[in-house]
Each structure stands twice: as structure tokens, then as C-alpha cells.
Design an enzyme around this catalytic site. Structure first.
Site, mmCIF file in Angstrom:
data_model
loop_
_atom_site.group_PDB
_atom_site.id
_atom_site.type_symbol
_atom_site.label_atom_id
_atom_site.label_comp_id
_atom_site.label_asym_id
_atom_site.label_seq_id
_atom_site.Cartn_x
_atom_site.Cartn_y
_atom_site.Cartn_z
ATOM 1 N N ASP A 107 -3.312 4.828 -0.253
ATOM 2 C CA ASP A 107 -4.073 3.591 -0.028
ATOM 3 C C ASP A 107 -4.514 3.481 1.431
ATOM 4 O O ASP A 107 -5.636 3.059 1.721
ATOM 5 C CB ASP A 107 -3.219 2.361 -0.372
ATOM 6 C CG ASP A 107 -3.007 2.189 -1.868
ATOM 7 O OD1 ASP A 107 -3.958 2.408 -2.630
ATOM 8 O OD2 ASP A 107 -1.886 1.824 -2.258
ATOM 9 N N ALA A 157 0.841 -1.198 0.000
ATOM 10 C CA ALA A 157 0.000 0.000 0.000
ATOM 11 C C ALA A 157 0.881 1.255 0.000
ATOM 12 O O ALA A 157 1.977 1.248 0.556
ATOM 13 C CB ALA A 157 -0.902 0.007 1.232
ATOM 14 N N ASP A 158 0.404 2.314 -0.651
ATOM 15 C CA ASP A 158 1.077 3.600 -0.485
ATOM 16 C C ASP A 158 0.266 4.433 0.507
ATOM 17 O O ASP A 158 -0.766 3.982 1.024
ATOM 18 C CB ASP A 158 1.271 4.316 -1.838
ATOM 19 C CG ASP A 158 -0.034 4.680 -2.519
ATOM 20 O OD1 ASP A 158 -1.096 4.695 -1.854
ATOM 21 O OD2 ASP A 158 -0.002 4.952 -3.729
ATOM 22 N N SER A 159 0.738 5.657 0.799
ATOM 23 C CA SER A 159 0.093 6.424 1.864
ATOM 24 C C SER A 159 -1.358 6.766 1.515
ATOM 25 O O SER A 159 -2.217 6.850 2.385
ATOM 26 C CB SER A 159 0.897 7.695 2.157
ATOM 27 O OG SER A 159 1.075 8.445 0.986
#
Lengths: 78, 245
Positions: free
Chosen positions: A39, A35-37
Site C-alpha cells: 500500500d 496500510a501494508d508495505s
């Protein structure tokens, strides 16, 4: 496994497009599930919607693994 | 091209010359529009001239609670939100040394802070839908500066920076954020200028005429369309050549 845990894991699988077996309690959203931030913000929004609960920013910051989310929601979801 | 059928757009400051033109243009391309402004009678007039697919949502953008309520109100009226046009803006001109805190604060609040809050709310719903278009209406003076407009120029320059930062954050979600920066556009404000003032302005514009609201609106239509899907973080200057970047 609790009903809440099932629903949390389903949301994570759908949002991040990862295999269900990877979504364990210890899985870290960013390090293990890719996940990225953004997400993580979206996941929190999705949890809020699914469980009809408000997750304040300082609580959201403590939710870094799938298990963290389940624990928080088991405690706070109506 | 640029068909907006089924799209849902919120336009702030729709009672002004440019905002009205933007609302009309989006509507003409098939969008459902929610128009917001402070003058109810002007909003109702615009709504009745457009006919179907229009919702009036009143808001006072200098009031935090009113701003926070606007996106949810537009969203529930239109059953969605695909396009946000942050058009509303005010001026409180004064020479820098004489500028009062209140003049500074109110211009920043309406032009910049309200756009921030509306964009923040809009992006939430756009992220869920994996689609969104935000168009901020800036000004040429945000890039050139203008004596007597320290507050206004700062607010419009702020919009350009905000546009770029937000564009970078949400690009992966198929949301674009752009800025349209008008030069001198014909409006009740420019109509009130005397001939000498008008000549002085026209002398700085290679096109030697004022712009029309429609010429801003058509740029907003483009940036709101599916066709502009690869354009983000951009500032489109529409000023008859008075400043070229």
C-alpha cells in the site's frame, strides 16, 4: 488546510478505504491506517501521479505519516 | 472459456517458435498483442499474418535501456497492459569448466534480469488496474539441470523462484504470476538435430515425441485468462512426461 493537504488526504482515503476523520497529519500509514508495505508503495505512486513529481526511494522511506507526505509534496511539488 | 477480448498482452521473443505460437494463441482468443523481438522482418511478418490488434515493439533484451523502454512502449501502443509473457531466452551452452563469464552473464541478463525488469515495470501498471497476469517461460532444465547448460539451467531455475516471490507480493492486487516450463519442443533448433540425437532425446520422453509450440501456447492462454485467477506462483511443466514433479 492547504490544497496539497486536501489532495493528499483524498488519495489516502481512496486508496486505503479509511474514514476521512482518521486521516490526520499524525496518522501513520501502517500503524494507524492499516496500510501494508505494498500500500505504501502504491500511495507513493499515486502521489507521484497526482503531483507530477518523482519521489526517490530514500525520500519515500521517510514518508511514514500523512503529514510527512504533505510536507514533502509542499516542498517538492511543482 | 479463456476469452481474452479487450486484454492487452506483451510477448517477448515473439519471433521464436514458442513465442510466435504464444502471440498467435493470445491473439486468437481476442487479446491485443504487442510483439517484441530482435528480428524486425520476422516481427513484421508475424504482425501482418495476424492482422488487426497487433503492435510491433522492438527490443534488445541484453541492453538495459532497451528493456526499460519496452513496457512503456507496449503500454502506450496498446493503451494498457494486462498480460506479460516473458518468453525471450537465449542459450550459450558450454561445459561448466569451460564456461566463460561472458556466456554466463549474457544468458542470465536476457533470461532472468530482463524478465525481472519487465515484470517490475509491468506490475506497476497492473497494480493500478488491480488486474494482471504474468507468465514466465521457464524450462524443464530449470528443475532437472542439464550438462552443458549451467547458465541456462540457473537462469530458468531463477525464474521459478522469482515467480513465486513476486506472486506472493502482488496476489492481493489480483495479479497472478506463473511459470510454464516446456520440455523439448519442435523448433528450428530441434529440427537441426540428427536422427541419433533425436532418438536419444525421444528415449527420455514417455510420450515419445517432441512437443509443439501450440501446446505451450495453450497453457499460456489458460494462465492469462480470468479463469486461472486462483492459480499463482505455479510452475506448469509441459514435457510429455520426461520429468514429473
Amino acid at each position: 488546510m492547504s490544497d496539497i493537504a486536501d489532495r493528499v488526504k483524498k488519495i489516502v482515503v481512496e486508496h486505503l478505504g479509511v474514514d476521512a476523520e482518521k486521516v490526520t497529519d499524525n496518522a501513520n500509514f501502517i500503524d494507524d491506517l492499516g496500510a501494508d508495505s505494498l500500500d505504501t508503495v502504491e500511495l507513493v505512486m499515486a502521489f507521484e501521479e497526482e503531483f507530477n513529481v518523482e519521489i526517490p526511494d530514500d525520500a519515500a522511506e521517510t514518508i511514514v505519516t500523512v503529514g510527512d507526505a504533505i510536507k514533502f509534496l509542499e516542498k517538492n511539488a511543482a | 472459456m479463456f476469452d481474452l477480448t479487450g486484454r492487452k498482452a506483451l510477448v517477448t521473443g515473439a519471433t521464436g517458435g514458442i513465442g510466435g505460437a504464444i502471440a498467435r494463441a493470445l491473439h486468437a482468443k481476442g487479446a491485443t498483442v504487442a510483439i517484441s523481438g530482435t528480428r524486425r522482418s520476422a516481427l513484421d511478418e508475424l504482425a501482418s499474418s495476424l492482422g488487426d490488434r497487433v503492435h510491433v515493439v522492438e527490443a534488445n533484451l541484453s541492453d538495459k535501456d532497451s528493456v526499460e523502454a519496452l513496457v512503456p512502449a507496449a503500454e502506450s501502443a496498446m493503451e494498457g497492459l494486462d498480460i506479460l509473457v516473458n518468453n525471450a531466452g537465449i542459450t550459450k551452452d558450454n561445459l561448466f569448466m569451460r564456461m566463460k563469464d561472458e556466456e554466463w552473464d549474457s544468458v542470465i541478463a536476457v533470461n532472468l534480469t530482463a524478465s525481472f525488469r519487465l515484470s517490475r515495470a509491468a506490475v506497476k501498471t497492473m497494480m493500478r488496474r488491480r488486474y494482471g497476469r504474468i507468465v514466465n517461460i521457464g524450462s524443464v532444465v530449470g528443475s532437472t539441470g542439464n550438462p552443458g547448460q549451467g547458465n541456462y539451467a540457473a537462469s530458468k531455475a531463477g525464474l521459478i523462484g522469482m515467480t513465486k516471490a513476486l506472486a506472493a507480493e502482488v496476489a492481493s492486487r489480483n495479479i497472478t504470476v506463473n511459470c510454464v516450463a516446456p520440455g523439448f519442443i519442435q523448433s528450428p533448433m530441434t529440427d537441426a538435430l540428427n536422427d541419433k540425437q533425436k532418438d536419444a532425446i525421444l528415449g527420455t520422453i514417455p510420450m515419445a515425441r517432441l512437443g509443439q509450440g501450440d501446446e505451450i501456447a495453450s497453457a499460456v492462454v489458460y494462465l492469462s485468462s480470468g479463469e486461472a485467477g486462483y492459480v499463482t506462483g505455479h510452475t506448469l511443466h509441459i514435457n510429455g512426461g520426461m520429468a514429473m514433479f
